[in-house]
Design a protein around this motif. Structure first.
Motif, PDB file in Angstrom:
ATOM      1  N   MET A  90     -64.910 -27.889 -62.239  1.00  9.08           N
ATOM      2  CA  MET A  90     -65.131 -28.125 -60.815  1.00  9.08           C
ATOM      3  C   MET A  90     -64.069 -29.074 -60.245  1.00  9.08           C
ATOM      4  O   MET A  90     -63.710 -28.967 -59.083  1.00  9.08           O
ATOM      5  CB  MET A  90     -66.533 -28.696 -60.559  1.00  9.08           C
ATOM      6  CG  MET A  90     -67.680 -27.763 -60.916  1.00  9.08           C
ATOM      7  SD  MET A  90     -67.588 -26.079 -60.257  1.00  9.08           S
ATOM      8  CE  MET A  90     -67.527 -26.354 -58.506  1.00  9.08           C
ATOM      9  N   SER A  91     -63.571 -29.996 -61.081  1.00  2.00           N
ATOM     10  CA  SER A  91     -62.582 -30.935 -60.547  1.00  2.00           C
ATOM     11  C   SER A  91     -61.251 -30.234 -60.272  1.00  2.00           C
ATOM     12  O   SER A  91     -60.405 -30.782 -59.578  1.00  2.00           O
ATOM     13  CB  SER A  91     -62.391 -32.129 -61.487  1.00  2.00           C
ATOM     14  OG  SER A  91     -61.963 -31.675 -62.741  1.00  2.00           O
ATOM     15  N   LYS A  92     -61.088 -29.021 -60.784  1.00  2.00           N
ATOM     16  CA  LYS A  92     -59.838 -28.286 -60.532  1.00  2.00           C
ATOM     17  C   LYS A  92     -59.987 -27.279 -59.387  1.00  2.00           C
ATOM     18  O   LYS A  92     -59.024 -26.589 -59.047  1.00  2.00           O
ATOM     19  CB  LYS A  92     -59.409 -27.539 -61.797  1.00  2.00           C
ATOM     20  CG  LYS A  92     -58.913 -28.497 -62.862  1.00  2.00           C
ATOM     21  CD  LYS A  92     -58.451 -27.757 -64.088  1.00  2.00           C
ATOM     22  CE  LYS A  92     -58.143 -28.737 -65.199  1.00  2.00           C
ATOM     23  NZ  LYS A  92     -58.518 -28.247 -66.510  1.00  2.00           N
ATOM     24  N   ALA A  93     -61.178 -27.157 -58.825  1.00  2.00           N
ATOM     25  CA  ALA A  93     -61.387 -26.155 -57.767  1.00  2.00           C
ATOM     26  C   ALA A  93     -60.682 -26.600 -56.481  1.00  2.00           C
ATOM     27  O   ALA A  93     -60.932 -27.713 -56.002  1.00  2.00           O
ATOM     28  CB  ALA A  93     -62.876 -25.954 -57.516  1.00  2.00           C
ATOM     29  N   PRO A  94     -59.822 -25.770 -55.934  1.00  2.00           N
ATOM     30  CA  PRO A  94     -59.085 -26.184 -54.736  1.00  2.00           C
ATOM     31  C   PRO A  94     -60.029 -26.349 -53.547  1.00  2.00           C
ATOM     32  O   PRO A  94     -60.880 -25.499 -53.303  1.00  2.00           O
ATOM     33  CB  PRO A  94     -58.122 -25.008 -54.495  1.00  2.00           C
ATOM     34  CG  PRO A  94     -58.734 -23.848 -55.223  1.00  2.00           C
ATOM     35  CD  PRO A  94     -59.525 -24.398 -56.366  1.00  2.00           C
ATOM     36  N   GLY A  95     -59.895 -27.469 -52.850  1.00  2.00           N
ATOM     37  CA  GLY A  95     -60.681 -27.665 -51.634  1.00  2.00           C
ATOM     38  C   GLY A  95     -62.052 -28.270 -51.853  1.00  2.00           C
ATOM     39  O   GLY A  95     -62.759 -28.548 -50.894  1.00  2.00           O
ATOM     40  N   LEU A  96     -62.450 -28.499 -53.103  1.00  2.00           N
ATOM     41  CA  LEU A  96     -63.751 -29.133 -53.343  1.00  2.00           C
ATOM     42  C   LEU A  96     -63.530 -30.593 -53.746  1.00  2.00           C
ATOM     43  O   LEU A  96     -62.709 -30.881 -54.611  1.00  2.00           O
ATOM     44  CB  LEU A  96     -64.527 -28.417 -54.452  1.00  2.00           C
ATOM     45  CG  LEU A  96     -65.022 -27.000 -54.155  1.00  2.00           C
ATOM     46  CD1 LEU A  96     -65.944 -26.520 -55.272  1.00  2.00           C
ATOM     47  CD2 LEU A  96     -65.769 -26.921 -52.834  1.00  2.00           C
ATOM     48  N   ARG A  97     -64.271 -31.484 -53.101  1.00  2.00           N
ATOM     49  CA  ARG A  97     -64.135 -32.922 -53.409  1.00  2.00           C
ATOM     50  C   ARG A  97     -65.433 -33.426 -54.021  1.00  2.00           C
ATOM     51  O   ARG A  97     -66.520 -33.164 -53.513  1.00  2.00           O
ATOM     52  CB  ARG A  97     -63.830 -33.689 -52.114  1.00  2.00           C
ATOM     53  CG  ARG A  97     -63.617 -35.186 -52.327  1.00  2.00           C
ATOM     54  CD  ARG A  97     -63.004 -35.832 -51.091  1.00  2.00           C
ATOM     55  NE  ARG A  97     -63.761 -35.578 -49.871  1.00  2.00           N
ATOM     56  CZ  ARG A  97     -64.841 -36.269 -49.500  1.00  2.00           C
ATOM     57  NH1 ARG A  97     -65.314 -37.243 -50.241  1.00  2.00           N
ATOM     58  NH2 ARG A  97     -65.459 -35.966 -48.365  1.00  2.00           N
TER      59      ARG A  97
END
Ligand SMILES: C[S@@+](CC[C@H](N)C(=O)[O-])C[C@H]1O[C@@H](n2cnc3c(N)ncnc32)[C@H](O)[C@@H]1O
Length: 197
Positions: free
Chosen positions: A148-155
């Protein structure tokens, strides 16, 4: 209130589920959480996706008993719904509570939360939309954080910590209640879809 996934794909989210905001629950099990949230938030539309037909049928009876008009249930793998059915930026909030951990290494590929899941979630969440994931499994928690930490646009809303151990202010799900009673620790991940990402 049970929708055929192909009907939803062809006729569209707004026609089948209603105007936004749409809240999605993946793998709702007994639908405890969705029933309570939908009762408390009548202005929001709830869409539940569950791969077990029995659980969909049982939950549909519970929804009917409460006469809740703002819940629709779909019997399908969440992967299909996320990849082929839901439009981009269509989900305001998504719950994934206690997904099956598949603890044996040879079964890890069956886990719901993986790289593809992270990309699909980043696509379907609307800007400002939030994804919640919980698990009691340490190995799965590490993997969830990694993908999840690599998902673009998710903080990550708990950064710099990867997750929270505080119980969220929402009703417990059936599995959480069972696991908490057994003394198991549950951890919580929360991500927001950033605007313009
Ligand atoms: C451990 S149970 C948790 C149920 C519920 N969320 C709770 O916390 O009480 C996991 C649920 O996810 C469902 N599930 C597993 N893989 C799925 C998938 N790919 N798509 C949709 N549901 C899935 C299972 O059938 C099961 O009901």
């Amino acid at each position: 209130m049970v929708l055929e996934v192909e009907e939803l794909r062809v006729r569209g989210l707004e026609t089948c589920v209603g105007l936004r905001p749409v809240v999605l629950e993946i793998g709702f099990g007994r639908a405890d959480l969705m029933l309570k949230l939908a009762e408390a938030q009548p202005e929001r539309r709830f869409l539940g996706v569950e791969v077990s037909r029995k659980r969909v049928e049982k939950s549909a009876r519970r929804v009917a008993a409460k006469a809740l008009q703002n819940i629709k249930l779909v019997h399908a793998p969440a992967e299909y719904l996320l990849e082929r059915v839901l439009p981009e930026a269509s989900v305001a909030e998504c719950w994934v509570n206690c997904p099956d951990p598949w603890p044996k290494k040879r079964h890890h590929r069956r886990r719901l939360v993986n790289r593809e899941f992270a990309l699909r979630m980043a696509r379907v969440l609307e800007p400002g939309g939030v994804l919640h994931i919980s698990t009691d499994h340490t190995g799965y928690a590490e993997r969830i954080h990694e993908v999840m930490s690599k998902a673009p646009g998710l903080r990550n809303l708990h950064a710099p910590a990867p997750l929270s151990t505080d119980r969220p202010a929402r009703p417990e799900t059936a599995y959480e209640a069972e696991w908490i009673a057994e003394g198991r620790d549950i951890v919580y991940f929360d991500y927001v879809r950033e605007a313009g990402a």
